[in-house]
Design a protein around this motif. Structure first.
Motif, PDB file in Angstrom:
ATOM      1  N   GLU A   1     -42.519 -44.123  63.397  1.00  0.00           N
ATOM      2  CA  GLU A   1     -42.694 -44.356  64.839  1.00  0.00           C
ATOM      3  C   GLU A   1     -41.966 -43.307  65.668  1.00  0.00           C
ATOM      4  O   GLU A   1     -42.455 -42.868  66.716  1.00  0.00           O
ATOM      5  N   THR A   2     -40.797 -42.882  65.202  1.00  0.00           N
ATOM      6  CA  THR A   2     -39.982 -41.926  65.955  1.00  0.00           C
ATOM      7  C   THR A   2     -40.246 -40.478  65.546  1.00  0.00           C
ATOM      8  O   THR A   2     -39.659 -39.561  66.114  1.00  0.00           O
ATOM      9  N   GLY A   3     -41.117 -40.255  64.554  1.00  0.00           N
ATOM     10  CA  GLY A   3     -41.466 -38.902  64.149  1.00  0.00           C
ATOM     11  C   GLY A   3     -40.449 -38.226  63.249  1.00  0.00           C
ATOM     12  O   GLY A   3     -40.529 -37.015  63.016  1.00  0.00           O
ATOM     13  N   ILE A   4     -39.502 -38.992  62.715  1.00  0.00           N
ATOM     14  CA  ILE A   4     -38.539 -38.418  61.760  1.00  0.00           C
ATOM     15  C   ILE A   4     -39.270 -37.935  60.515  1.00  0.00           C
ATOM     16  O   ILE A   4     -38.905 -36.924  59.910  1.00  0.00           O
ATOM     17  N   ILE A   5     -40.325 -38.664  60.152  1.00  0.00           N
ATOM     18  CA  ILE A   5     -41.155 -38.278  59.020  1.00  0.00           C
ATOM     19  C   ILE A   5     -42.615 -38.219  59.460  1.00  0.00           C
ATOM     20  O   ILE A   5     -43.018 -38.848  60.449  1.00  0.00           O
ATOM     21  N   ASP A   6     -43.417 -37.451  58.721  1.00  0.00           N
ATOM     22  CA  ASP A   6     -44.846 -37.330  59.000  1.00  0.00           C
ATOM     23  C   ASP A   6     -45.667 -38.348  58.220  1.00  0.00           C
ATOM     24  O   ASP A   6     -46.851 -38.550  58.516  1.00  0.00           O
ATOM     25  N   GLY A   7     -45.057 -38.926  57.204  1.00  0.00           N
ATOM     26  CA  GLY A   7     -45.805 -39.850  56.370  1.00  0.00           C
ATOM     27  C   GLY A   7     -44.881 -40.585  55.424  1.00  0.00           C
ATOM     28  O   GLY A   7     -43.651 -40.461  55.503  1.00  0.00           O
ATOM     29  N   ALA A   8     -45.491 -41.348  54.525  1.00  0.00           N
ATOM     30  CA  ALA A   8     -44.667 -42.166  53.625  1.00  0.00           C
ATOM     31  C   ALA A   8     -45.386 -42.485  52.330  1.00  0.00           C
ATOM     32  O   ALA A   8     -46.609 -42.685  52.306  1.00  0.00           O
ATOM     33  N   ASP A   9     -44.611 -42.519  51.278  1.00  0.00           N
ATOM     34  CA  ASP A   9     -45.042 -43.130  50.031  1.00  0.00           C
ATOM     35  C   ASP A   9     -44.411 -44.511  50.047  1.00  0.00           C
ATOM     36  O   ASP A   9     -43.209 -44.656  49.823  1.00  0.00           O
ATOM     37  N   ALA A  10     -45.229 -45.515  50.359  1.00  0.00           N
ATOM     38  CA  ALA A  10     -44.696 -46.879  50.459  1.00  0.00           C
ATOM     39  C   ALA A  10     -45.266 -47.759  49.349  1.00  0.00           C
ATOM     40  O   ALA A  10     -44.559 -48.175  48.442  1.00  0.00           O
ATOM     41  N   SER A  11     -46.595 -48.017  49.414  1.00  0.00           N
ATOM     42  CA  SER A  11     -47.171 -48.953  48.453  1.00  0.00           C
ATOM     43  C   SER A  11     -48.673 -48.697  48.346  1.00  0.00           C
ATOM     44  O   SER A  11     -49.162 -47.637  48.746  1.00  0.00           O
ATOM     45  N   GLY A  12     -49.398 -49.673  47.827  1.00  0.00           N
ATOM     46  CA  GLY A  12     -50.849 -49.588  47.774  1.00  0.00           C
ATOM     47  C   GLY A  12     -51.436 -49.749  49.167  1.00  0.00           C
ATOM     48  O   GLY A  12     -50.763 -50.195  50.104  1.00  0.00           O
ATOM     49  N   LEU A  13     -52.716 -49.419  49.315  1.00  0.00           N
ATOM     50  CA  LEU A  13     -53.351 -49.406  50.635  1.00  0.00           C
ATOM     51  C   LEU A  13     -53.250 -50.764  51.327  1.00  0.00           C
ATOM     52  O   LEU A  13     -52.887 -50.849  52.504  1.00  0.00           O
ATOM     53  N   TYR A  14     -53.568 -51.826  50.617  1.00  0.00           N
ATOM     54  CA  TYR A  14     -53.538 -53.173  51.201  1.00  0.00           C
ATOM     55  C   TYR A  14     -52.135 -53.540  51.667  1.00  0.00           C
ATOM     56  O   TYR A  14     -51.947 -54.062  52.773  1.00  0.00           O
ATOM     57  N   ASN A  15     -51.145 -53.240  50.838  1.00  0.00           N
ATOM     58  CA  ASN A  15     -49.765 -53.542  51.222  1.00  0.00           C
ATOM     59  C   ASN A  15     -49.324 -52.701  52.416  1.00  0.00           C
ATOM     60  O   ASN A  15     -48.566 -53.166  53.270  1.00  0.00           O
ATOM     61  N   ASN A  16     -49.799 -51.446  52.478  1.00  0.00           N
ATOM     62  CA  ASN A  16     -49.449 -50.589  53.614  1.00  0.00           C
ATOM     63  C   ASN A  16     -49.999 -51.154  54.926  1.00  0.00           C
ATOM     64  O   ASN A  16     -49.378 -51.025  55.978  1.00  0.00           O
ATOM     65  N   VAL A  17     -51.182 -51.756  54.848  1.00  0.00           N
ATOM     66  CA  VAL A  17     -51.745 -52.414  56.033  1.00  0.00           C
ATOM     67  C   VAL A  17     -50.815 -53.533  56.480  1.00  0.00           C
ATOM     68  O   VAL A  17     -50.500 -53.679  57.666  1.00  0.00           O
ATOM     69  N   GLY A  18     -50.354 -54.320  55.519  1.00  0.00           N
ATOM     70  CA  GLY A  18     -49.432 -55.419  55.836  1.00  0.00           C
ATOM     71  C   GLY A  18     -48.136 -54.942  56.443  1.00  0.00           C
ATOM     72  O   GLY A  18     -47.520 -55.654  57.248  1.00  0.00           O
ATOM     73  N   LEU A  19     -47.714 -53.728  56.080  1.00  0.00           N
ATOM     74  CA  LEU A  19     -46.485 -53.165  56.646  1.00  0.00           C
ATOM     75  C   LEU A  19     -46.694 -52.625  58.060  1.00  0.00           C
ATOM     76  O   LEU A  19     -45.733 -52.282  58.746  1.00  0.00           O
ATOM     77  N   GLY A  20     -47.950 -52.524  58.475  1.00  0.00           N
ATOM     78  CA  GLY A  20     -48.249 -52.026  59.814  1.00  0.00           C
ATOM     79  C   GLY A  20     -48.259 -50.519  59.934  1.00  0.00           C
ATOM     80  O   GLY A  20     -48.236 -49.980  61.048  1.00  0.00           O
ATOM     81  N   LEU A  21     -48.330 -49.801  58.803  1.00  0.00           N
ATOM     82  CA  LEU A  21     -48.243 -48.341  58.852  1.00  0.00           C
ATOM     83  C   LEU A  21     -49.404 -47.708  59.607  1.00  0.00           C
ATOM     84  O   LEU A  21     -49.236 -46.705  60.299  1.00  0.00           O
ATOM     85  N   TYR A  22     -50.594 -48.320  59.491  1.00  0.00           N
ATOM     86  CA  TYR A  22     -51.768 -47.697  60.098  1.00  0.00           C
ATOM     87  C   TYR A  22     -51.939 -48.059  61.573  1.00  0.00           C
ATOM     88  O   TYR A  22     -52.913 -47.641  62.201  1.00  0.00           O
ATOM     89  N   ASP A  23     -50.975 -48.779  62.081  1.00  0.00           N
ATOM     90  CA  ASP A  23     -50.871 -48.923  63.538  1.00  0.00           C
ATOM     91  C   ASP A  23     -50.269 -47.651  64.131  1.00  0.00           C
ATOM     92  O   ASP A  23     -50.393 -47.393  65.327  1.00  0.00           O
ATOM     93  N   ILE A  24     -49.621 -46.867  63.267  1.00  0.00           N
ATOM     94  CA  ILE A  24     -48.921 -45.651  63.722  1.00  0.00           C
ATOM     95  C   ILE A  24     -49.632 -44.391  63.244  1.00  0.00           C
ATOM     96  O   ILE A  24     -49.868 -43.469  64.014  1.00  0.00           O
TER      97      ILE A  24
END
Length: 341
Positions: free
Chosen positions: A201-224
């Motif tokens: 959200e703050t632009g410290i990073i350009d992206g992330a290795d977090a989890s699988g696609l479905y879990n990433n949706v749950g984390l709200g990553l694709y809102d950003i």
């Protein structure tokens, strides 16, 4: 009631009571997982416990501690070794500090394309025996894996191939992954899982290795961010069920078979359910304007080559790491997935 009838009824009641005593619960296993009760994997773990209790006729009771409620996730393995818990249901990758070889039972980066290939190494490629030596040396017994498939990278900018990794700042877990991505020109930043959303959200990073696609949706990553790799290619972590070896050896063969069978069911449904959820998430994200990138065979090969070069460096750290790398390479060669020079 006649005396004869009374005696028959009494005898039947005594037999029933005796049978009930024979089937009474005689084993309780305390297991910790890092997943929460409401998480899809947490729900599957609860089903795993219910399957064991049902198949054993109540002879085995499973007490699951969700969300690492007894000790920290990374301390679960030691808690099982020391008898605070009986079994660890987190990840072998947490134990690379004990032996770097645990990397190759926790996240074999740049190796297998599908969970079925990775599981076939464990059950049919000599992996179970090779891994068991590592676990037994720690006083633990590996029972099995549950893995949900390839993870997806999330990004604020296009990530269509390995050239896009140059200078890409992204959240990375610690360990071998940072070395692989650095070799490809990326700038991995190790940070806690809980810090990902704010850092994006703050632009410290350009992206992330977090989890699988479905879990990433749950984390709200694709809102950003509006870019992701799918299907993934870089990381397919395997969570394990590992139990204190003395506890495991103390179980009857019947009880060990029941637990092993329930574990294999958990493994199957973890992979199947996540495949379905990831496909649904992909359709929804595409409709919402998120761009998904399926890397070409050439770019995947480039990543695999960098990953397996890093494996070779890790193989020099301990004999156990060398043995597991050798085992994986032999099986990947059979599958046609070994990187070529």
């Amino acid at each position: 009631m006649t005396l004869n009838c009374f005696l028959k009824t009494t005898a039947l009641a005594a037999l029933t009571a005796a049978g009930g005593m024979a089937n009474a619960q005689d084993v309780t296993l305390r297991i910790q997982t890092h997943y929460a009760t409401e998480h899809p994997s947490g729900k599957l773990a609860a089903q795993f416990a219910d399957d064991i209790e049902t198949m054993s006729g109540g002879e085995i009771a499973i007490e699951i501690f969700f969300s690492s409620s007894v000790v920290a996730s990374t301390e679960t393995f030691d808690a099982a070794i020391n008898g605070i818990l009986d079994c660890d249901m987190t990840s072998g990758a947490y134990q690379t500090g004990k032996n770097p070889a645990f990397q190759f039972v926790g996240d074999i980066m740049g190796g297998y394309d599908t969970p079925w290939q990775q599981l076939s190494w464990l059950y049919y490629g000599g992996g179970y025996d090779a891994a068991q030596e590592l676990y037994n040396a720690q006083g633990m017994q590996l029972i099995g894996w549950w893995l949900y498939g390839q993870e997806s990278l999330s990004s604020a900018k296009p990530i269509a191939g390995f050239e896009d990794l140059k200078g890409w700042k992204f959240r990375s877990p610690p360990g071998m992954e940072t070395e692989i991505f650095q070799e490809l020109g990326a700038s991995p930043i190790v940070m806690d899982f809980t810090e990902i959303f704010t850092a994006l959200e703050t632009g410290i990073i350009d992206g992330a290795d977090a989890s699988g696609l479905y879990n990433n949706v749950g984390l709200g990553l694709y809102d950003i961010v509006k870019h992701a790799t799918y299907p993934g290619f870089h990381s397919m972590p395997s969570d394990h069920l590992a139990c204190n070896k003395d506890v495991w050896d103390g179980l009857s063969e019947k009880h060990r078979r029941i637990i092993d069978t329930a574990m294999q069911k958990l493994t199957l449904h973890t992979a199947l359910s996540n495949e379905k959820k990831n496909a649904e998430a992909a359709a929804e994200l595409t409709a919402a304007g998120v761009t998904l990138y399926d890397w070409s065979a050439e770019d995947r090969a480039e990543f695999r080559k960098a990953a397996q070069t890093t494996w070779d460096r890790w193989a020099t750290k301990t004999p156990e790491a060398a043995a597991l790398v050798k085992s994986h390479k032999a099986y990947l060669g059979q599958l046609g997935l070994l990187a070529s020079d």
